[in-house]
Design a protein around this motif. Structure first.
Motif, PDB file in Angstrom:
ATOM      1  N   ASP A  67      -4.584  55.711  42.903  1.00 29.20           N
ATOM      2  CA  ASP A  67      -5.906  56.287  42.639  1.00 29.20           C
ATOM      3  C   ASP A  67      -6.396  56.043  41.213  1.00 29.20           C
ATOM      4  OD1 ASP A  67      -8.203  57.755  43.169  1.00 29.20           O
ATOM      5  OD2 ASP A  67      -7.270  59.684  42.683  1.00 29.20           O
ATOM      6  N   GLY A  68      -6.260  54.807  40.753  1.00 31.70           N
ATOM      7  CA  GLY A  68      -6.790  54.457  39.437  1.00 31.70           C
ATOM      8  C   GLY A  68      -5.890  54.763  38.263  1.00 31.70           C
ATOM      9  N   ASP A  69      -4.738  55.373  38.506  1.00 32.70           N
ATOM     10  CA  ASP A  69      -3.824  55.670  37.400  1.00 32.70           C
ATOM     11  C   ASP A  69      -3.222  54.377  36.847  1.00 32.70           C
ATOM     12  OD1 ASP A  69      -4.310  58.355  37.506  1.00 32.70           O
ATOM     13  OD2 ASP A  69      -2.598  58.827  38.791  1.00 32.70           O
ATOM     14  N   ILE A  70      -2.693  54.469  35.636  1.00 32.40           N
ATOM     15  CA  ILE A  70      -2.083  53.295  34.990  1.00 32.40           C
ATOM     16  C   ILE A  70      -0.727  52.995  35.636  1.00 32.40           C
ATOM     17  CG2 ILE A  70      -0.980  52.489  32.841  1.00 32.40           C
ATOM     18  CD1 ILE A  70      -3.174  54.018  31.297  1.00 32.40           C
ATOM     19  N   ILE A  71      -0.502  51.726  35.944  1.00 25.77           N
ATOM     20  CA  ILE A  71       0.829  51.245  36.336  1.00 25.77           C
ATOM     21  C   ILE A  71       1.294  50.316  35.221  1.00 25.77           C
ATOM     22  CG2 ILE A  71       2.165  49.927  38.027  1.00 25.77           C
ATOM     23  CD1 ILE A  71      -0.024  50.531  40.102  1.00 25.77           C
ATOM     24  N   MET A  72       2.451  50.594  34.678  1.00 27.92           N
ATOM     25  CA  MET A  72       2.925  49.784  33.548  1.00 27.92           C
ATOM     26  C   MET A  72       4.446  49.699  33.554  1.00 27.92           C
ATOM     27  SD  MET A  72       2.392  52.488  30.359  1.00 27.92           S
ATOM     28  CE  MET A  72       3.122  51.349  29.171  1.00 27.92           C
ATOM     29  N   PRO A  73       5.007  48.797  32.761  1.00 25.95           N
ATOM     30  CA  PRO A  73       6.463  48.720  32.709  1.00 25.95           C
ATOM     31  C   PRO A  73       7.053  50.038  32.212  1.00 25.95           C
ATOM     32  CG  PRO A  73       5.446  46.853  31.556  1.00 25.95           C
ATOM     33  CD  PRO A  73       4.361  47.827  31.865  1.00 25.95           C
ATOM     34  N   GLY A  74       8.205  50.399  32.710  1.00 30.45           N
ATOM     35  CA  GLY A  74       8.900  51.587  32.204  1.00 30.45           C
ATOM     36  C   GLY A  74       9.136  51.439  30.708  1.00 30.45           C
ATOM     37  N   LEU A  75       9.108  52.576  29.998  1.00 28.98           N
ATOM     38  CA  LEU A  75       9.315  52.528  28.549  1.00 28.98           C
ATOM     39  C   LEU A  75      10.811  52.412  28.243  1.00 28.98           C
ATOM     40  CD1 LEU A  75       6.745  55.310  27.581  1.00 28.98           C
ATOM     41  CD2 LEU A  75       6.382  52.837  27.778  1.00 28.98           C
ATOM     42  N   ILE A  76      11.093  51.804  27.108  1.00 25.83           N
ATOM     43  CA  ILE A  76      12.483  51.540  26.728  1.00 25.83           C
ATOM     44  C   ILE A  76      12.797  52.280  25.443  1.00 25.83           C
ATOM     45  CG2 ILE A  76      14.107  49.716  26.070  1.00 25.83           C
ATOM     46  CD1 ILE A  76      12.417  47.859  27.953  1.00 25.83           C
ATOM     47  N   ASN A  77      13.790  53.137  25.505  1.00 26.47           N
ATOM     48  CA  ASN A  77      14.222  53.895  24.336  1.00 26.47           C
ATOM     49  C   ASN A  77      15.439  53.181  23.758  1.00 26.47           C
ATOM     50  OD1 ASN A  77      15.043  55.713  22.426  1.00 26.47           O
ATOM     51  ND2 ASN A  77      14.977  57.514  23.771  1.00 26.47           N
ATOM     52  N   THR A  78      15.230  52.462  22.663  1.00 32.82           N
ATOM     53  CA  THR A  78      16.286  51.571  22.163  1.00 32.82           C
ATOM     54  C   THR A  78      17.342  52.264  21.309  1.00 32.82           C
ATOM     55  OG1 THR A  78      14.917  51.006  20.252  1.00 32.82           O
ATOM     56  CG2 THR A  78      14.775  49.538  22.179  1.00 32.82           C
ATOM     57  N   HIS A  79      17.176  53.570  21.074  1.00 35.50           N
ATOM     58  CA  HIS A  79      18.208  54.250  20.275  1.00 35.50           C
ATOM     59  C   HIS A  79      18.190  55.752  20.501  1.00 35.50           C
ATOM     60  CE1 HIS A  79      21.053  55.089  17.120  1.00 35.50           C
ATOM     61  NE2 HIS A  79      20.185  55.846  16.473  1.00 35.50           N
ATOM     62  N   THR A  80      19.286  56.253  21.043  1.00 36.66           N
ATOM     63  CA  THR A  80      19.421  57.703  21.117  1.00 36.66           C
ATOM     64  C   THR A  80      20.892  58.102  21.189  1.00 36.66           C
ATOM     65  OG1 THR A  80      18.597  59.734  22.145  1.00 36.66           O
ATOM     66  CG2 THR A  80      19.228  57.963  23.641  1.00 36.66           C
ATOM     67  N   VAL A 382       3.999  55.276  36.438  1.00 37.61           N
ATOM     68  CA  VAL A 382       2.587  55.543  36.708  1.00 37.61           C
ATOM     69  C   VAL A 382       2.133  56.669  35.770  1.00 37.61           C
ATOM     70  CG1 VAL A 382       0.916  56.301  38.445  1.00 37.61           C
ATOM     71  CG2 VAL A 382       2.844  54.836  39.111  1.00 37.61           C
ATOM     72  N   ILE A 383       1.017  56.421  35.086  1.00 34.33           N
ATOM     73  CA  ILE A 383       0.500  57.392  34.109  1.00 34.33           C
ATOM     74  C   ILE A 383      -0.803  57.989  34.625  1.00 34.33           C
ATOM     75  CG2 ILE A 383      -0.251  57.725  31.712  1.00 34.33           C
ATOM     76  CD1 ILE A 383       2.532  56.684  31.681  1.00 34.33           C
ATOM     77  N   ASP A 384      -0.844  59.301  34.651  1.00 30.40           N
ATOM     78  CA  ASP A 384      -2.025  60.064  35.075  1.00 30.40           C
ATOM     79  C   ASP A 384      -3.216  59.761  34.157  1.00 30.40           C
ATOM     80  OD1 ASP A 384      -3.778  61.972  35.969  1.00 30.40           O
ATOM     81  OD2 ASP A 384      -2.640  63.693  35.220  1.00 30.40           O
ATOM     82  N   THR A 385      -4.318  59.329  34.761  1.00 26.64           N
ATOM     83  CA  THR A 385      -5.522  59.095  33.938  1.00 26.64           C
ATOM     84  C   THR A 385      -6.570  60.178  34.166  1.00 26.64           C
ATOM     85  OG1 THR A 385      -6.441  57.696  35.673  1.00 26.64           O
ATOM     86  CG2 THR A 385      -5.193  56.592  33.925  1.00 26.64           C
ATOM     87  N   SER A 403      -3.712  59.254  22.963  1.00 33.22           N
ATOM     88  CA  SER A 403      -4.001  60.455  23.752  1.00 33.22           C
ATOM     89  C   SER A 403      -2.857  60.924  24.636  1.00 33.22           C
ATOM     90  CB  SER A 403      -5.214  60.206  24.667  1.00 33.22           C
ATOM     91  OG  SER A 403      -6.359  59.909  23.927  1.00 33.22           O
ATOM     92  N   ALA A 404      -2.084  60.004  25.183  1.00 32.14           N
ATOM     93  CA  ALA A 404      -1.113  60.382  26.218  1.00 32.14           C
ATOM     94  C   ALA A 404       0.046  61.200  25.659  1.00 32.14           C
ATOM     95  CB  ALA A 404      -0.569  59.133  26.896  1.00 32.14           C
ATOM     96  N   ASN A 405       0.611  62.030  26.499  1.00 29.26           N
ATOM     97  CA  ASN A 405       1.885  62.667  26.166  1.00 29.26           C
ATOM     98  C   ASN A 405       2.793  62.600  27.393  1.00 29.26           C
ATOM     99  OD1 ASN A 405       1.571  65.105  27.826  1.00 29.26           O
ATOM    100  ND2 ASN A 405      -0.002  65.673  26.342  1.00 29.26           N
ATOM    101  N   SER A 406       4.014  63.055  27.218  1.00 27.71           N
ATOM    102  CA  SER A 406       5.017  62.848  28.269  1.00 27.71           C
ATOM    103  C   SER A 406       4.596  63.468  29.597  1.00 27.71           C
ATOM    104  CB  SER A 406       6.374  63.387  27.830  1.00 27.71           C
ATOM    105  OG  SER A 406       6.270  64.725  27.443  1.00 27.71           O
ATOM    106  N   ALA A 407       3.806  64.518  29.538  1.00 31.35           N
ATOM    107  CA  ALA A 407       3.409  65.173  30.787  1.00 31.35           C
ATOM    108  C   ALA A 407       2.446  64.323  31.606  1.00 31.35           C
ATOM    109  CB  ALA A 407       2.779  66.532  30.495  1.00 31.35           C
ATOM    110  N   ASN A 408       1.897  63.277  31.015  1.00 36.32           N
ATOM    111  CA  ASN A 408       0.997  62.391  31.760  1.00 36.32           C
ATOM    112  C   ASN A 408       1.753  61.370  32.611  1.00 36.32           C
ATOM    113  OD1 ASN A 408      -0.934  62.500  28.786  1.00 36.32           O
ATOM    114  ND2 ASN A 408      -1.463  63.558  30.662  1.00 36.32           N
ATOM    115  N   VAL A 409       3.076  61.302  32.432  1.00 37.98           N
ATOM    116  CA  VAL A 409       3.870  60.396  33.265  1.00 37.98           C
ATOM    117  C   VAL A 409       4.045  61.045  34.639  1.00 37.98           C
ATOM    118  CG1 VAL A 409       6.053  59.160  33.518  1.00 37.98           C
ATOM    119  CG2 VAL A 409       5.119  59.603  31.228  1.00 37.98           C
ATOM    120  N   LYS A 410       3.564  60.367  35.678  1.00 37.05           N
ATOM    121  CA  LYS A 410       3.602  60.962  37.017  1.00 37.05           C
ATOM    122  C   LYS A 410       4.800  60.505  37.839  1.00 37.05           C
ATOM    123  CE  LYS A 410       0.052  61.607  39.691  1.00 37.05           C
ATOM    124  NZ  LYS A 410      -1.178  61.361  40.481  1.00 37.05           N
TER     125      LYS A 410
END
Lengths: 456, 456
Positions: A67-80, A382-385, A403-410
């Motif tokens: 429904d128009g939300d963003i589809i993008m590659p998963g994010l990569i956390n390179t250090h934790t 998928v990111i809620d728009t 603008s985005a924050n973690s809660a926008n990740v669906k």
């Protein structure tokens, strides 16, 4: 395997999962965007990416209209250091915190239980923050591996090597042996890459660093290390090496090979950057954690512009304090503008590139992950728009970064499998994980109270 | 009116709403915390705050057991331009953006419709980000007022006064007249404080600034203004005033009275800070927006430590780009550590204080809002402590500042009324508001495309 299938085909090709009606950011070389796009997955791979019409060409077991939300590659956390979630919000802002506080706390508390409980919690936080792959440095990494296997994420897991006694090894050699055993156990796991994690140059001897470097080539595994992070490190290494910088010291002893993923790289000059590039190492840029500790700002923009393999990291949850790369983007974009005195510096597209392909390149996994392209592993989010902070979206990169924050990740898909849908975890019991973590905090509180430190 | 009611009372006292089982951060002078606390509301006021036992002493029409979540004062956004949400993510990072881009865009598009549509969207975003009171500077503020009235928030609304022609006034005098009419209309509204908003010293004449200052005393209303924000402003004012800084210039012309709420205050020295303190002005510190524009970092820590009235602001959604104060906390804490080279600088408790009581003081409303104390207006929020990023919580201020994001705000109560419950808006139709905003973006896109600017 091809995404170009004629629409005149009599029968549609088979697929396992098709995402349609998305604002697709491929993050490929050309940064191709499909505002009404489709991504087609078969098994654990992406078999087609394109516009609206693509959807009609496949017969899929499951179709998700986003429904128009963003589809993008998963994010990569390179250090934790994912397991440290159980210590989060303890002793923030204490001077000389690592040596005065964290190491002693870990000496008392690190255990298989602590590592598992903390990793479970951190994994959930990362999935909910859009992370599909992460690189971890800690102890009992075989316990972390079990949690990663279960939740369905992808990870590079580095077993610590450090010169003083720790929970799972009496010295560096025992750490190396622990790591070797772990490497052998997980060498063929489809989603887990076992690795060495020498803590830092100054907490290991030259001989240990050389031994790890040699073994990393023999075993063909990554070497995760903290590098050029603190004044103390710089000083110790300069004394050890007749004035060399940490990066030049690593090179001089033959320990800066292309398996290295160096976290921080704050205290680097142009020569160090050139050396890092020549050595083809990966770099993890941890903005939020670095500025929280007033360590300074790594010249990440310069490293990125000069073509280094540089991705974003959160550092551990005692450092950052969150594990969500999506919450890192804003600070990365803005703080580099501040320190470069240039509002046009570090534009959103570079930040998103670092969080995706940059991270993949930093981990030397750019042939497998980091972009939505045919043949790559199906790791995507998928990111809620529609959340108010994401409306309107004239520029999707601006929206993601500013603008985005973690809660926008669906939704989150890793290796072709849906592991979060509408923010509900599908592979683990989030409530149970939280309960275990909260129970464990009582042990932490008791230990801290007994220690007499006023940090609660 | 007292919160101390003997438990031996035969009958419980009456209340309208009681929140129980919360981790109550009062943000009073002593920063009293009740880890198992209760807040009692009657009408639009707080009539008791205390521990667990307090709950049994009241007979309430409604009781909310918040299950260990944080109960704290509503956050205060001391500076924004809420209606500009409809322009968010347009032309980010363009050099000289305000004059080259924003003013021309506004000349074409600002209207009653645009102001209403943008304010509705921004209000929802703010409530969802924990903001209960905000200070706005824009045009057609009577339209903003209607949206604030409807949603049930509290606001200080400043009608713009500026020397060039704008949508609702041909010149500064017409702006002043518009403001006076608006002030008369809203003078007695229980939640809305009408105000003057001279745009900045350099976009107004000395005469206009003096006239507004005089009127602010006559009418007893705030004066919202951008002050000591940009190099251009500093230069124009120095030329006008024989070398004075913007703050000294305002003082010299008699326009720095205690009604002033000055946004930004980046380009201030120790003398300016002392002058601002003596004049008893309020200050809005907009970290995230200021560093995005590479304008620098206001000496907010020094201003706070010296007792100035200083709160946090997001600036407008083309600047920040979000309106959620809770997402500002992290950057405020960390960037001040960075620029002060001190990890102990700007501890979480100071940041939370600035976001609550600091904001109240900046708006000269500290007798009414900003803390949970008997007799204050009942503006409070509930923060989820079970989201993975909020677990564990050894220190609630650390958790709020370093871990929380806007999605962790669960409930919002303003003036004693619940306006959001479990993130569902109760007083407005969020879907309708989003739809109106999205429809309006088509008008914006057409206008931008026609302008030929390459910013989409």
């Amino acid at each position: 395997m091809s995404g170009i299938i004629s629409t005149s085909c009599w029968s549609a090709a088979n697929a396992d999962l098709v995402l349609t009606n998305g604002y697709v950011l491929t993050m490929n070389q050309d940064k191709t965007v499909y505002p009404h796009g489709t991504v087609v997955i078969k098994g654990n791979k992406i078999i087609a990416v394109g516009d609206k019409s693509l959807a009609t060409q496949y017969q899929a077991k499951q179709t998700m209209d986003v429904d128009g939300d963003i589809i993008m590659p998963g994010l990569i956390n390179t250090h934790t250091h994912v397991s440290m979630t159980v210590f989060r919000s303890l002793a923030d802002d204490v001077p000389d915190r690592l040596h005065r506080y964290i190491f002693p706390l870990e000496a008392k508390l690190v255990s298989r239980d602590m590592v598992r409980i903390g990793a479970n919690l951190g994994n959930v936080e990362m999935v909910k923050g859009g992370v599909t792959t992460y690189a971890d440095m800690y102890y009992f990494e075989d316990e972390v591996a079990k949690t990663v296997d279960k939740i369905g994420m992808r990870a590079v897991l580095g077993e610590s090597v450090i010169k003083f006694p720790v929970a799972d090894a009496k010295n560096a050699d025992e750490g190396i042996n622990y790591a070797l055993k772990f490497i052998n156990e997980y060498r063929n796991h489809p989603r887990i890459t076992p690795a060495f994690a020498p803590h830092a140059p100054y907490t290991n001897t030259t001989e240990t660093l050389q031994k790890v470097a040699k073994l990393s080539e023999q075993e063909n595994v990554p070497v995760l290390i903290h590098l050029a992070e603190t004044d103390r490190e710089q000083q110790v290494i300069a004394e050890r090496s007749n004035g060399l910088s940490p990066v030049q010291y690593m090179k001089s002893i033959g320990a800066l090979n292309s398996h290295v993923v160096a976290a921080h790289m704050i205290l680097v000059d142009d020569k160090d950057i050139e050396t890092a590039k020549q050595a083809d190492i990966g770099v993890a840029h941890n903005m939020s954690a670095n500025i929280k500790a007033a360590k300074g700002v790594a010249p990440a923009l310069k490293m990125y512009d000069q073509g280094l393999r540089i991705g974003l990291g959160t550092d551990g949850p005692m450092s950052g304090n969150t594990l969500s790369i999506i919450d890192e983007l804003n600070q990365v974009a803005k703080v580099h503008k501040l320190v470069n005195h240039d509002r046009a510096a570090m534009p959103p597209i570079k930040v998103v590139d670092m969080a995706t392909m940059g991270g993949a390149r930093a981990l030397h996994m750019e042939d497998k992950i980091g972009s939505l392209e045919i043949g790559k592993l199906a790791d995507l989010i998928v990111i809620d728009t529609k959340a108010p902070n994401m409306v309107p979206m004239y520029n999707p990169y601006s929206a993601l970064v500013y603008s985005a924050n973690s809660a926008n990740v669906k939704d989150s898909i890793v290796d072709g499998k849906l592991i979060m849908k509408d923010r509900v975890m599908l592979t683990v019991d989030e409530d149970q994980i939280r309960k275990e973590a909260l129970d464990y905090t009582e042990i932490v509180k008791d230990t801290v109270i007994k220690s007499g430190e006023k940090v609660l």
